[in-house]
Motif scaffolding. Structure first.
Motif, mmCIF file in Angstrom:
data_model
loop_
_atom_site.group_PDB
_atom_site.id
_atom_site.type_symbol
_atom_site.label_atom_id
_atom_site.label_comp_id
_atom_site.label_asym_id
_atom_site.label_seq_id
_atom_site.Cartn_x
_atom_site.Cartn_y
_atom_site.Cartn_z
ATOM 1 N N ARG A 137 -10.338 -3.338 -1.782
ATOM 2 C CA ARG A 137 -8.894 -3.548 -1.836
ATOM 3 C C ARG A 137 -8.302 -3.340 -0.441
ATOM 4 N N ILE A 138 -7.479 -4.280 -0.013
ATOM 5 C CA ILE A 138 -6.779 -4.164 1.269
ATOM 6 C C ILE A 138 -5.290 -4.264 0.993
ATOM 7 N N VAL A 139 -4.557 -3.259 1.421
ATOM 8 C CA VAL A 139 -3.101 -3.230 1.280
ATOM 9 C C VAL A 139 -2.497 -3.294 2.670
ATOM 10 N N ILE A 140 -1.558 -4.197 2.845
ATOM 11 C CA ILE A 140 -0.856 -4.342 4.123
ATOM 12 C C ILE A 140 0.607 -3.991 3.900
ATOM 13 N N VAL A 141 1.062 -2.936 4.568
ATOM 14 C CA VAL A 141 2.442 -2.485 4.373
ATOM 15 C C VAL A 141 3.378 -3.371 5.177
ATOM 16 N N SER A 142 4.173 -4.133 4.463
ATOM 17 C CA SER A 142 5.124 -5.064 5.056
ATOM 18 C C SER A 142 6.529 -4.469 4.940
ATOM 19 N N SER A 143 7.519 -5.307 4.753
ATOM 20 C CA SER A 143 8.909 -4.849 4.648
ATOM 21 C C SER A 143 9.743 -5.941 3.999
ATOM 22 N N ASN A 192 -3.210 -7.637 -0.562
ATOM 23 C CA ASN A 192 -1.808 -7.803 -0.906
ATOM 24 C C ASN A 192 -0.906 -7.095 0.096
ATOM 25 N N ALA A 193 0.281 -7.667 0.299
ATOM 26 C CA ALA A 193 1.317 -7.036 1.112
ATOM 27 C C ALA A 193 2.272 -6.293 0.190
ATOM 28 N N VAL A 194 2.740 -5.134 0.629
ATOM 29 C CA VAL A 194 3.663 -4.349 -0.192
ATOM 30 C C VAL A 194 4.912 -3.984 0.595
ATOM 31 N N ALA A 216 5.864 5.457 -1.308
ATOM 32 C CA ALA A 216 4.409 5.264 -1.320
ATOM 33 C C ALA A 216 3.909 4.559 -2.575
ATOM 34 N N GLU A 217 4.753 4.422 -3.568
ATOM 35 C CA GLU A 217 4.289 3.927 -4.864
ATOM 36 C C GLU A 217 3.658 2.539 -4.798
ATOM 37 N N SER A 218 4.264 1.629 -4.046
ATOM 38 C CA SER A 218 3.730 0.262 -4.025
ATOM 39 C C SER A 218 2.365 0.218 -3.347
ATOM 40 N N SER A 219 2.196 0.985 -2.277
ATOM 41 C CA SER A 219 0.891 1.024 -1.603
ATOM 42 C C SER A 219 -0.184 1.543 -2.544
ATOM 43 N N VAL A 220 0.124 2.614 -3.250
ATOM 44 C CA VAL A 220 -0.847 3.212 -4.160
ATOM 45 C C VAL A 220 -1.161 2.268 -5.325
ATOM 46 N N LYS A 221 -0.138 1.659 -5.866
ATOM 47 C CA LYS A 221 -0.327 0.758 -7.011
ATOM 48 C C LYS A 221 -1.291 -0.370 -6.685
ATOM 49 N N TYR A 222 -1.105 -1.009 -5.519
ATOM 50 C CA TYR A 222 -1.928 -2.175 -5.195
ATOM 51 C C TYR A 222 -3.250 -1.793 -4.537
ATOM 52 N N ALA A 223 -3.387 -0.531 -4.158
ATOM 53 C CA ALA A 223 -4.692 -0.022 -3.729
ATOM 54 C C ALA A 223 -5.601 0.195 -4.930
ATOM 55 N N LEU A 224 -5.010 0.389 -6.103
ATOM 56 C CA LEU A 224 -5.770 0.766 -7.296
ATOM 57 C C LEU A 224 -5.837 -0.326 -8.352
ATOM 58 N N ILE A 225 -5.402 -1.538 -8.027
ATOM 59 C CA ILE A 225 -5.401 -2.598 -9.040
ATOM 60 C C ILE A 225 -6.827 -2.924 -9.487
ATOM 61 N N GLY A 226 -6.925 -3.350 -10.723
ATOM 62 C CA GLY A 226 -8.224 -3.705 -11.289
ATOM 63 C C GLY A 226 -8.658 -5.105 -10.894
ATOM 64 N N GLY A 229 -6.237 -7.913 -11.261
ATOM 65 C CA GLY A 229 -5.003 -7.825 -10.498
ATOM 66 C C GLY A 229 -4.843 -8.984 -9.533
ATOM 67 N N PRO A 230 -3.666 -9.113 -8.942
ATOM 68 C CA PRO A 230 -3.363 -10.245 -8.065
ATOM 69 C C PRO A 230 -3.979 -10.090 -6.685
ATOM 70 N N THR A 231 -3.994 -11.184 -5.950
ATOM 71 C CA THR A 231 -4.356 -11.156 -4.546
ATOM 72 C C THR A 231 -3.519 -12.198 -3.810
ATOM 73 N N GLY A 232 -3.213 -11.898 -2.554
ATOM 74 C CA GLY A 232 -2.414 -12.827 -1.759
ATOM 75 C C GLY A 232 -0.938 -12.801 -2.076
ATOM 76 N N GLY A 233 -0.452 -11.706 -2.659
ATOM 77 C CA GLY A 233 0.951 -11.615 -3.026
ATOM 78 C C GLY A 233 1.728 -10.621 -2.195
ATOM 79 N N PHE A 234 3.030 -10.606 -2.414
ATOM 80 C CA PHE A 234 3.971 -9.716 -1.731
ATOM 81 C C PHE A 234 4.729 -8.984 -2.823
ATOM 82 N N PHE A 235 4.600 -7.654 -2.851
ATOM 83 C CA PHE A 235 5.114 -6.886 -3.975
ATOM 84 C C PHE A 235 5.891 -5.655 -3.521
#
Length: 243
Positions: A137-143, A192-194, A216-226, A229-235
């Motif tokens: 899982r790769i999470v990219i913190v966006s804005s 995913n970007a968060v 921190a919730e969005s980073s943690v959520k998409y770090a732990l997706i099954g 879960g989605p990929t290539g999205g912005f959440f």
């Protein structure tokens, strides 16, 4: 839980703010978290504070603007764990203090060197270890300021927030997210970007800013997706965010 069952997570820029809280929440979920910190002294203080709270985390010296530092960090993680399950690209800066035309070329360059090239470099150099994970899982913190809609719509509540180099760098991260996700789709690695939201940190003291626990919730959520879960999205923490 065996060493092979426990997920290994690295959070960059984890000595402070949202990154530190992301590391805390992932550790609370049972992951072996590695604090990525440019300063070993600051990182060690986080390790000690977490230990006092009953959370065991590791420490990796990591300056995202220094290729040698990234390479050494990847080598350290590889030798110690053999893989990386979760990478949270959290490290970033905002140097905007003037209109874009008045911003120094040096500050503009440093913004992209840290936020964009740093994130690309960390992702690229750790990717061989992530490929060894069964659930990478790769999470990219966006804005939300990266959203072209938010930047261009005069009715958007963020239209008047003018941080042009920061916004441009985060928009670039959204593009990197899409392309990494497309490339890695068949590997099972999800990218995913968060969007953390306006969060109260040492650098952000604006009225109405949410606590870091929420940021921190969005980073943690998409770090732990099954695997479903989605990929290539912005959440954001509530779901899909507008590009």
């Amino acid at each position: 839980m065996s060493e092979q069952e426990q997920k290994i997570a690295l959070v960059t820029g984890a000595s402070d703010g949202i990154g530190k809280e992301t590391a805390r929440q992932l550790a609370q979920q049972g992951l072996q978290v590695l604090i990525g910190s440019r300063s070993l002294e600051k990182g060690q203080k986080v390790v000690e504070a977490f230990a006092a709270a009953g959370l065991s985390v590791g420490l990796v010296q990591l300056d995202v603007t220094d290729r040698e530092s990234i390479e050494k960090a990847a080598q350290q993680v590889g030798e110690q764990y053999g893989r990386l399950d979760v990478l949270v690209n959290n490290a970033g800066i905002a140097l905007d203090r003037t209109p874009l035309s008045e911003m120094s070329i040096e500050d503009f360059t440093l913004t992209f060197q840290t936020n964009v090239i740093g994130t690309f470099s960390v992702t690229k150099l750790f990717l061989p270890l992530i490929r060894k994970s069964s659930q990478g899982r790769i999470v990219i913190v966006s804005s939300r300021l990266a959203s072209l809609l938010n930047m261009s719509d005069e009715n958007s509540r963020y239209y008047s927030v003018v941080l042009p180099s920061y916004a441009a760098s985060k928009a670039a991260l959204n593009a990197l997210t899409i392309h990494f996700a497309r490339e890695l789709k068949d590997s099972g690695i999800k990218v995913n970007a968060v969007e953390p939201g306006l969060t109260a940190t040492r650098y952000v003291t604006l009225e109405g800013a949410q606590p870091v626990e929420v940021g921190a919730e969005s980073s943690v959520k998409y770090a732990l997706i099954g695997d479903d879960g989605p990929t290539g999205g912005f959440f954001d923490r509530e779901g899909v965010h507008v590009w």
